[in-house]
Design an enzyme around this catalytic site. Structure first.
Site, short mmCIF file in Angstrom:
data_model
loop_
_atom_site.label_atom_id
_atom_site.label_comp_id
_atom_site.label_asym_id
_atom_site.label_seq_id
_atom_site.Cartn_x
_atom_site.Cartn_y
_atom_site.Cartn_z
N CYS A 76 64.84 -22.74 -8.80
CA CYS A 76 63.77 -22.36 -7.21
C CYS A 76 63.84 -21.42 -6.33
CB CYS A 76 63.28 -23.64 -6.93
SG CYS A 76 65.06 -24.61 -5.86
N CYS A 116 66.52 -30.96 -4.93
CA CYS A 116 66.55 -30.72 -3.84
C CYS A 116 67.68 -30.98 -2.51
CB CYS A 116 65.31 -30.94 -3.48
SG CYS A 116 63.71 -29.99 -4.49
FE1 FES Z 1 64.14 -25.91 -4.82
FE2 FES Z 1 63.85 -28.63 -3.91
S1 FES Z 1 62.48 -27.38 -5.42
S2 FES Z 1 65.53 -28.08 -3.32
#
Ligand code: FES
Length: 138
Positions: free
Chosen positions: A34, A103
């Site tokens: 991400c 996360c």
């Molecule tokens: Fe990357 Fe939450 S989407 S840490």
């Protein structure tokens, strides 16, 4: 997707944001997938975490979990901080949606990364104490 009130609160008003200039341990962890990055600063006195601050460039859940993680380790011993799991952070936030659990792993690993740096600065090999720092893979 539903977020608990606690998650929304820690996202909107994150606790302990910032850096500690004379930190005793600084950790950084990212999630390649991400692209989110979390930086953790710890002040440690006599084995006790007297202060913790963080900077997170990431999603709302990453901000909320780092905020909660700093709250959970402040005033605690290093041993207790090492026992902090992402599950405990999620529980303290009254849960996270399943797709956001990773996360919270970032928050757990950021704390461990900062503790690892703390031991390295003391000339102590952190690996047997802290273990390997793992980038969340999800
Ligand atoms: Fe990357 Fe939450 S989407 S840490």
């Amino acid at each position: 997707m539903m977020y608990s009130e606690k998650v929304m609160d820690h996202f909107a008003n994150p606790r302990n944001v910032g850096e500690i200039e004379d930190a005793d341990g600084v950790g950084e962890i990212g999630n390649a997938k991400c692209g989110d990055i979390m930086k953790m600063y710890l002040k440690i006195d006599d084995g006790i975490i007297t202060d913790a601050k963080f900077k997170t460039f990431g999603c709302g859940a990453a901000v909320a979990t780092s905020s909660m993680a700093t709250e959970l380790i402040k005033g605690k011993s290093i041993d207790d901080a090492l026992k902090l799991t992402n599950a405990a952070v999620v529980e303290a936030l009254d849960g996270l949606p399943a797709v956001k659990i990773h996360c919270s792993v970032l928050a757990e690993q950021a704390v461990r990364s900062a503790l690892s740096d703390y031991y390295t600065r003391q000339g102590i090999d952190p690996l047997p104490i802290v273990g390997e720092i793992k980038e969340p893979e999800e």
